[in-house]
Design a protein around this motif. Structure first.
Motif, PDB file in Angstrom:
ATOM      1  N   ALA A   1      43.489  35.377  55.875  1.00  0.00           N
ATOM      2  CA  ALA A   1      42.518  35.689  54.824  1.00  0.00           C
ATOM      3  C   ALA A   1      42.993  36.880  54.000  1.00  0.00           C
ATOM      4  O   ALA A   1      43.732  37.736  54.481  1.00  0.00           O
ATOM      5  CB  ALA A   1      41.163  36.003  55.445  1.00  0.00           C
TER       6      ALA A   1
ATOM      7  N   SER B   1      50.731  32.078  54.810  1.00  0.00           N
ATOM      8  CA  SER B   1      49.998  31.660  53.609  1.00  0.00           C
ATOM      9  C   SER B   1      48.662  32.391  53.594  1.00  0.00           C
ATOM     10  O   SER B   1      47.894  32.307  54.565  1.00  0.00           O
ATOM     11  CB  SER B   1      49.753  30.152  53.612  1.00  0.00           C
ATOM     12  OG  SER B   1      50.975  29.438  53.642  1.00  0.00           O
TER      13      SER B   1
ATOM     14  N   TYR C   1      44.959  33.094  51.774  1.00  0.00           N
ATOM     15  CA  TYR C   1      43.949  32.479  50.906  1.00  0.00           C
ATOM     16  C   TYR C   1      42.739  33.402  50.800  1.00  0.00           C
ATOM     17  O   TYR C   1      42.477  34.211  51.689  1.00  0.00           O
ATOM     18  CB  TYR C   1      43.497  31.121  51.470  1.00  0.00           C
ATOM     19  CG  TYR C   1      44.580  30.079  51.532  1.00  0.00           C
ATOM     20  CD1 TYR C   1      44.829  29.231  50.454  1.00  0.00           C
ATOM     21  CD2 TYR C   1      45.367  29.945  52.678  1.00  0.00           C
ATOM     22  CE1 TYR C   1      45.836  28.269  50.514  1.00  0.00           C
ATOM     23  CE2 TYR C   1      46.372  28.981  52.745  1.00  0.00           C
ATOM     24  CZ  TYR C   1      46.595  28.153  51.657  1.00  0.00           C
ATOM     25  OH  TYR C   1      47.596  27.206  51.722  1.00  0.00           O
ATOM     26  N   SER C   2      41.996  33.256  49.737  1.00  0.00           N
ATOM     27  CA  SER C   2      40.774  34.027  49.566  1.00  0.00           C
ATOM     28  C   SER C   2      39.769  33.637  50.642  1.00  0.00           C
ATOM     29  O   SER C   2      39.851  32.554  51.238  1.00  0.00           O
ATOM     30  CB  SER C   2      40.164  33.764  48.182  1.00  0.00           C
ATOM     31  OG  SER C   2      39.612  32.462  48.134  1.00  0.00           O
ATOM     32  N   TRP C   3      38.790  34.514  50.860  1.00  0.00           N
ATOM     33  CA  TRP C   3      37.748  34.195  51.837  1.00  0.00           C
ATOM     34  C   TRP C   3      36.945  32.965  51.421  1.00  0.00           C
ATOM     35  O   TRP C   3      36.366  32.279  52.270  1.00  0.00           O
ATOM     36  CB  TRP C   3      36.820  35.395  52.022  1.00  0.00           C
ATOM     37  CG  TRP C   3      37.355  36.386  53.008  1.00  0.00           C
ATOM     38  CD1 TRP C   3      37.869  37.611  52.742  1.00  0.00           C
ATOM     39  CD2 TRP C   3      37.455  36.206  54.420  1.00  0.00           C
ATOM     40  NE1 TRP C   3      38.274  38.217  53.915  1.00  0.00           N
ATOM     41  CE2 TRP C   3      38.028  37.380  54.962  1.00  0.00           C
ATOM     42  CE3 TRP C   3      37.111  35.169  55.290  1.00  0.00           C
ATOM     43  CZ2 TRP C   3      38.270  37.541  56.324  1.00  0.00           C
ATOM     44  CZ3 TRP C   3      37.342  35.340  56.645  1.00  0.00           C
ATOM     45  CH2 TRP C   3      37.917  36.507  57.149  1.00  0.00           C
ATOM     46  N   THR C   4      36.924  32.677  50.148  1.00  0.00           N
ATOM     47  CA  THR C   4      36.211  31.485  49.674  1.00  0.00           C
ATOM     48  C   THR C   4      36.882  30.215  50.178  1.00  0.00           C
ATOM     49  O   THR C   4      36.223  29.199  50.414  1.00  0.00           O
ATOM     50  CB  THR C   4      36.170  31.463  48.137  1.00  0.00           C
ATOM     51  OG1 THR C   4      35.593  32.679  47.662  1.00  0.00           O
ATOM     52  CG2 THR C   4      35.360  30.278  47.629  1.00  0.00           C
ATOM     53  N   ASP C   5      38.207  30.281  50.378  1.00  0.00           N
ATOM     54  CA  ASP C   5      38.986  29.069  50.671  1.00  0.00           C
ATOM     55  C   ASP C   5      39.586  29.017  52.064  1.00  0.00           C
ATOM     56  O   ASP C   5      39.939  27.926  52.539  1.00  0.00           O
ATOM     57  CB  ASP C   5      40.130  28.938  49.655  1.00  0.00           C
ATOM     58  CG  ASP C   5      39.642  28.840  48.220  1.00  0.00           C
ATOM     59  OD1 ASP C   5      38.608  28.176  48.001  1.00  0.00           O
ATOM     60  OD2 ASP C   5      40.292  29.419  47.325  1.00  0.00           O
ATOM     61  N   VAL C   6      39.752  30.151  52.742  1.00  0.00           N
ATOM     62  CA  VAL C   6      40.620  30.159  53.916  1.00  0.00           C
ATOM     63  C   VAL C   6      40.072  29.332  55.077  1.00  0.00           C
ATOM     64  O   VAL C   6      40.824  28.592  55.727  1.00  0.00           O
ATOM     65  CB  VAL C   6      40.923  31.611  54.359  1.00  0.00           C
ATOM     66  CG1 VAL C   6      39.673  32.305  54.894  1.00  0.00           C
ATOM     67  CG2 VAL C   6      42.056  31.641  55.359  1.00  0.00           C
ATOM     68  N   ASP C   7      38.773  29.419  55.362  1.00  0.00           N
ATOM     69  CA  ASP C   7      38.226  28.641  56.476  1.00  0.00           C
ATOM     70  C   ASP C   7      38.347  27.142  56.202  1.00  0.00           C
ATOM     71  O   ASP C   7      38.687  26.366  57.103  1.00  0.00           O
ATOM     72  CB  ASP C   7      36.756  29.018  56.717  1.00  0.00           C
ATOM     73  CG  ASP C   7      36.613  30.424  57.299  1.00  0.00           C
ATOM     74  OD1 ASP C   7      37.279  30.719  58.303  1.00  0.00           O
ATOM     75  OD2 ASP C   7      35.850  31.230  56.735  1.00  0.00           O
ATOM     76  N   ARG C   8      38.063  26.757  54.957  1.00  0.00           N
ATOM     77  CA  ARG C   8      38.190  25.340  54.598  1.00  0.00           C
ATOM     78  C   ARG C   8      39.640  24.871  54.713  1.00  0.00           C
ATOM     79  O   ARG C   8      39.913  23.769  55.189  1.00  0.00           O
ATOM     80  CB  ARG C   8      37.679  25.134  53.170  1.00  0.00           C
ATOM     81  CG  ARG C   8      37.908  23.723  52.620  1.00  0.00           C
ATOM     82  CD  ARG C   8      37.404  23.596  51.189  1.00  0.00           C
ATOM     83  NE  ARG C   8      37.987  24.606  50.308  1.00  0.00           N
ATOM     84  CZ  ARG C   8      39.220  24.498  49.800  1.00  0.00           C
ATOM     85  NH1 ARG C   8      39.986  23.468  50.081  1.00  0.00           N
ATOM     86  NH2 ARG C   8      39.675  25.443  48.996  1.00  0.00           N
ATOM     87  N   LYS C   9      40.584  25.715  54.280  1.00  0.00           N
ATOM     88  CA  LYS C   9      42.000  25.342  54.333  1.00  0.00           C
ATOM     89  C   LYS C   9      42.450  25.105  55.767  1.00  0.00           C
ATOM     90  O   LYS C   9      43.146  24.118  56.056  1.00  0.00           O
ATOM     91  CB  LYS C   9      42.841  26.441  53.686  1.00  0.00           C
ATOM     92  CG  LYS C   9      44.333  26.130  53.638  1.00  0.00           C
ATOM     93  CD  LYS C   9      44.616  24.905  52.785  1.00  0.00           C
ATOM     94  CE  LYS C   9      46.113  24.628  52.690  1.00  0.00           C
ATOM     95  NZ  LYS C   9      46.392  23.408  51.882  1.00  0.00           N
TER      96      LYS C   9
ATOM     97  N   GLU D   1      41.046  21.816  57.007  1.00  0.00           N
ATOM     98  CA  GLU D   1      41.768  20.675  56.441  1.00  0.00           C
ATOM     99  C   GLU D   1      43.083  20.446  57.175  1.00  0.00           C
ATOM    100  O   GLU D   1      43.449  19.295  57.469  1.00  0.00           O
ATOM    101  CB  GLU D   1      42.025  20.900  54.951  1.00  0.00           C
ATOM    102  CG  GLU D   1      40.773  20.807  54.082  1.00  0.00           C
ATOM    103  CD  GLU D   1      41.021  21.198  52.628  1.00  0.00           C
ATOM    104  OE1 GLU D   1      40.092  21.043  51.807  1.00  0.00           O
ATOM    105  OE2 GLU D   1      42.143  21.650  52.315  1.00  0.00           O
TER     106      GLU D   1
END
Length: 402
Positions: free
Chosen positions: A24, A57, A59-67, A70
């Motif tokens: 994150a 890699s 990612y922003s906190w907005t995206d990291v859990d989702r990434k 996936e």
């Protein structure tokens, strides 16, 4: 053992192993992105370990859990993930235990409350990576102008807010119960009233008498008297509340260490005190932790463990904590920070950590319960809201999720 040792000789005969880490971003701009922190750390590690490459890699906190989800769902789990929750993955048997990765000495160095929050059925799956606590921030200039002292009780907080309102302060007390981080603001208030999300046995007790009393007080004595500003709490997010404090428009609000830098950059003079309680200062502050975890899929326990020993060295834990105004997750780094004058601003938060209480992150149900709190809790303190009804609904949601 076969999986672990088999990984050592992979890489087309070269002997190299590449470990993938998804992390994150704690920075607020490209200039201080966490990618820069990891790049520097990885460069130093790889220079000492020529057979291992680390691919990070961020990612922003907005995206990291989702990434991460996936990647896991696609059968391409990273070797490590540094994100906000671990319990779902541990519950599915996807994670290594810390015992598989770290030595006894390294595990024993984790701050006890944080280590406990990373355990499920006594087994450590989530390794704390970053931590913070919450304190009540107040604007020293606005308080001095109104002749006020920092509050120690709810009654005094409300009286201070009344005086600030009379002086034309836009947000006497900023109460961010919008969907961004309402679960955190809520927990801090529940603790201050002697309650919380769970009881002493770890069972959900969201609709307890103490919690209903706390939200009724917020509804009647703060929100109902117009002491929380022009934006309804259910529509006010933490980021907006922090920005308003940094702009000099807020008298008081709950904040974590990063607010210090924001306020100082705007020239706001502020003080910090423990959260007021119903009868006196709150005994337990809210603690927050983010987690490092290691997925079993690629079988690189030995290499992951060696890398994490490096990540959790005192030097690197201190460097990360100082870069992002966070609290160290190890005892050794905490002791070093406590004794260093350059970290004096963080000392009030460090002092609050030993008695802090974390959300029930070890429950696989917590993710859905937290989402429900974010969505509904603001309505409990609205003009037509019913704290008892909202808390009862959240308790039923929690029981069903369990």
């Amino acid at each position: 053992m076969t999986a672990v040792l088999g990984g050592c000789g992979l890489g087309g005969g070269s002997g190299e192993v590449t470990l993938k880490l998804v992390a994150a971003d704690y920075g607020d701009s490209s200039a201080d992105s966490s990618q820069k922190y990891w790049d520097k750390l990885v460069k130093e590690y790889e220079a000492q370990h020529p057979g291992v490459k680390i691919d990070v890699s961020v990612y922003s906190w907005t995206d990291v859990d989702r990434k991460v989800k996936e990647l896991v769902d696609a059968g391409q789990a990273p070797d490590m993930a540094q994100i906000g929750a671990y319990a779902d993955y541990a519950d599915k048997g996807l994670l290594y235990k810390a015992d598989d990765l770290l030595g006894i000495r390294e595990q024993a160095d984790f701050v006890s409350q944080l280590a406990s929050a990373g355990r499920i059925n006594g087994m450590q799956y989530g390794m704390p990576f970053a931590a913070s606590t919450r304190l009540l921030f107040y604007n020293k200039t606005l308080f001095a102008d109104a002749g006020l002292t920092p509050p120690t009780t709810w009654k005094q907080l409300a009286a201070d807010a009344e005086a600030l309102k009379a002086d034309g302060v836009k947000y006497p007390y900023a109460l961010p119960l919008g969907p961004e981080e309402a679960q955190a603001e809520t927990m801090q208030w529940l603790l201050s009233g002697g309650g919380g999300y769970v009881d002493s046995m770890g069972t959900y007790g969201i609709d307890s008498e103490e919690n209903v009393t706390t939200l009724n007080w917020l509804k009647d004595d703060l929100v109902g008297k117009g002491l929380t500003g022009p934006v309804a709490p259910e529509n006010l997010n933490r980021a907006a509340a922090f920005a308003a404090f940094a702009a000099g428009d807020v008298g008081m609000l709950n904040g974590h260490p990063s607010l210090m830098k924001m306020a100082a950059a705007k020239g706001v003079k502020f003080g910090m005190v423990p959260m007021p309680g119903a009868e006196g200062r709150t005994k337990n502050s809210m603690g927050v932790a983010d987690w490092m975890m290691s997925f079993r899929q690629n079988g690189h326990a030995e290499q992951v463990g060696d890398f994490l020993d490096f990540v959790y060295s005192e030097k690197n834990v201190l460097a990360f904590s100082r870069e992002y105004d966070l609290l160290p997750v190890t005892n050794s780094a905490s002791e070093a920070m406590s004794g260093d004058s350059q970290d004096a601003d963080l000392k009030p938060f460090l002092n609050a950590l030993p008695s802090s209480e974390l959300p029930p992150v070890g429950k696989t149900s917590w993710a859905s319960v937290s989402a429900a709190v974010k969505k509904r809790i603001g309505s409990a303190v609205s003009t037509n809201g019913s704290p008892a009804d909202v808390l009862r609904g959240l308790q039923l949601t929690a029981q069903k999720a369990e």
